[in-house]
Design a protein around this motif. Structure first.
Motif, short mmCIF file in Angstrom:
data_model
loop_
_atom_site.label_atom_id
_atom_site.label_comp_id
_atom_site.label_asym_id
_atom_site.label_seq_id
_atom_site.Cartn_x
_atom_site.Cartn_y
_atom_site.Cartn_z
N LEU A 80 34.47 9.98 63.40
CA LEU A 80 33.29 9.90 62.54
C LEU A 80 33.61 9.13 61.27
O LEU A 80 34.77 9.02 60.86
N ASP A 81 32.60 8.63 60.66
CA ASP A 81 32.74 7.88 59.42
C ASP A 81 32.54 8.83 58.25
O ASP A 81 31.47 9.39 58.05
N PHE A 82 33.59 9.05 57.46
CA PHE A 82 33.52 9.97 56.33
C PHE A 82 33.26 9.26 55.00
O PHE A 82 33.30 9.87 53.95
N ILE A 83 33.00 7.95 55.05
CA ILE A 83 32.81 7.21 53.81
C ILE A 83 31.57 7.75 53.08
O ILE A 83 30.49 7.81 53.64
N GLY A 84 31.73 8.11 51.84
CA GLY A 84 30.61 8.59 51.04
C GLY A 84 30.36 10.07 51.15
O GLY A 84 29.43 10.59 50.52
N ALA A 85 31.16 10.79 51.93
CA ALA A 85 30.93 12.23 52.10
C ALA A 85 31.19 12.96 50.79
O ALA A 85 32.24 12.82 50.19
N LYS A 86 30.22 13.74 50.35
CA LYS A 86 30.34 14.49 49.10
C LYS A 86 30.07 15.98 49.28
O LYS A 86 30.46 16.79 48.46
N THR A 87 29.38 16.33 50.36
CA THR A 87 28.97 17.72 50.54
C THR A 87 29.22 18.17 51.98
O THR A 87 28.80 17.51 52.92
N PHE A 88 29.93 19.28 52.12
CA PHE A 88 30.21 19.84 53.43
C PHE A 88 29.70 21.27 53.51
O PHE A 88 29.80 22.02 52.54
N VAL A 89 29.17 21.62 54.67
CA VAL A 89 28.82 23.01 54.95
C VAL A 89 29.65 23.43 56.16
O VAL A 89 29.50 22.88 57.24
N VAL A 90 30.52 24.39 55.96
CA VAL A 90 31.42 24.84 57.03
C VAL A 90 31.08 26.29 57.38
O VAL A 90 31.26 27.18 56.56
N PRO A 91 30.57 26.54 58.58
CA PRO A 91 30.18 27.90 58.95
C PRO A 91 31.35 28.70 59.47
O PRO A 91 32.29 28.18 60.06
N GLY A 92 31.27 30.01 59.27
CA GLY A 92 32.23 30.92 59.87
C GLY A 92 31.82 31.27 61.28
O GLY A 92 30.82 30.76 61.81
N ASN A 93 32.59 32.12 61.91
CA ASN A 93 32.30 32.53 63.28
C ASN A 93 31.11 33.47 63.32
O ASN A 93 30.81 34.17 62.36
N LEU A 94 30.43 33.50 64.46
CA LEU A 94 29.31 34.40 64.70
C LEU A 94 29.81 35.82 64.96
O LEU A 94 31.02 36.03 65.17
N PRO A 95 28.92 36.81 64.98
CA PRO A 95 29.33 38.17 65.36
C PRO A 95 29.57 38.23 66.87
O PRO A 95 28.68 38.59 67.65
N ILE A 96 30.77 37.86 67.30
CA ILE A 96 31.05 37.74 68.73
C ILE A 96 31.00 39.08 69.44
O ILE A 96 30.87 39.12 70.67
N GLY A 97 31.06 40.17 68.70
CA GLY A 97 30.94 41.49 69.31
C GLY A 97 29.54 41.81 69.79
O GLY A 97 29.32 42.84 70.43
N CYS A 98 28.59 40.92 69.49
CA CYS A 98 27.20 41.11 69.92
C CYS A 98 26.81 40.17 71.06
O CYS A 98 25.65 40.14 71.48
N ILE A 99 27.76 39.39 71.56
CA ILE A 99 27.49 38.42 72.61
C ILE A 99 27.51 39.12 73.97
O ILE A 99 28.48 39.78 74.32
N PRO A 100 26.44 38.98 74.77
CA PRO A 100 26.34 39.70 76.04
C PRO A 100 27.54 39.50 76.98
O PRO A 100 27.98 40.46 77.63
#
Length: 233
Positions: A80-100
């Motif tokens: 990917l091209d990261f030129i100009g990147a200023k803002t990142f949103v990094v999510p954590g893991n989901l509640p995997i204990g609720c996955i069927p």
């Protein structure tokens, strides 16, 4: 050179999903572009090209908001091209204990293994453990790259909020897959539930649109809000 801590690009590849937002050139709260990439939890259009002649090469896989793949794969790495990147949103893991799928595989006869929502406590604790280490690394990166905004998206607690308030989000079937089941695969010939919007899980692993809506509501509007995501142009 080997290191005991993750590098910046290792963090990007290790997260389940990552949103890369490019800052707008004009002085406003708008973003000029959004790049979204991840694994099968957030299909960016690449699955249809990687798994030809399989269920993943058929709709709805391969469909994106942009009607084309948002990145390309080369030797297992996302280019990917990261030129100009200023803002990142990094999510954590989901509640995997609720996955069927995991609820079925790790079914327990002990009521104490489950929380009041019916999710496996030890698996959600594992998600929390992962997320705490992820946030530690993100804090380190914030110090290393002070000119870049790095926000953590709390998918775990936003997801748990949904399972704790299912009626609020119209979910009446939290732990049964909508697609497939009873020995049938989730493909063009497999059965699909009549109302996917009241299910939390699509085929046992992946969330439905209703679940994504509930989690994104918690991230954008609160109580786990990332302030700049609610800003309007």
């Amino acid at each position: 050179m080997a290191s005991s801590s993750f590098s910046f690009f290792q963090i990007l590849s290790a997260t389940t999903t990552l949103l890369l937002l490019l800052e707008a050139h004009q002085a406003s709260s708008c973003f000029s572009a959004i790049f979204s990439f991840g694994d099968s939890l957030q299909d960016t259009g690449n699955a249809a090209h990687m798994f030809v002649n399989s269920a993943l090469s058929n709709p709805p896989y391969g469909t994106t908001y942009f009607h084309k793949a948002t990145g390309r794969y080369c030797d297992g790495r996302i280019i990917l091209d990261f030129i100009g990147a200023k803002t990142f949103v990094v999510p954590g893991n989901l509640p995997i204990g609720c996955i069927p799928a995991w609820l079925g595989q790790y079914r327990s006869d002990k009521p104490s293994d489950y929380d009041r929502n019916g999710c496996l406590i030890w698996m959600n604790n594992f998600s929390e453990y992962h997320n705490s280490h992820l946030q530690t690394e993100l804090d380190r990166l914030k110090g290393q790259f002070p000119s870049v905004t790095i926000a953590y998206a709390d998918y775990l607690n936003s997801g748990i909020r949904m399972f704790s308030n299912q009626a609020q989000f119209g979910i009446t079937v939290p732990f049964t897959a909508c697609c497939g089941g009873n020995g049938y695969p989730c493909n063009a010939t497999g059965p699909v539930c009549p109302n996917p919007l009241n299910h939390a899980s699509w085929e046992g692993f992946h969330p439905t649109e209703a679940t994504y809506h509930a989690i994104s509501d918690g991230i954008i509007r609160g109580p786990y809000a990332i302030p700049f995501l609610s800003q309007k142009c």
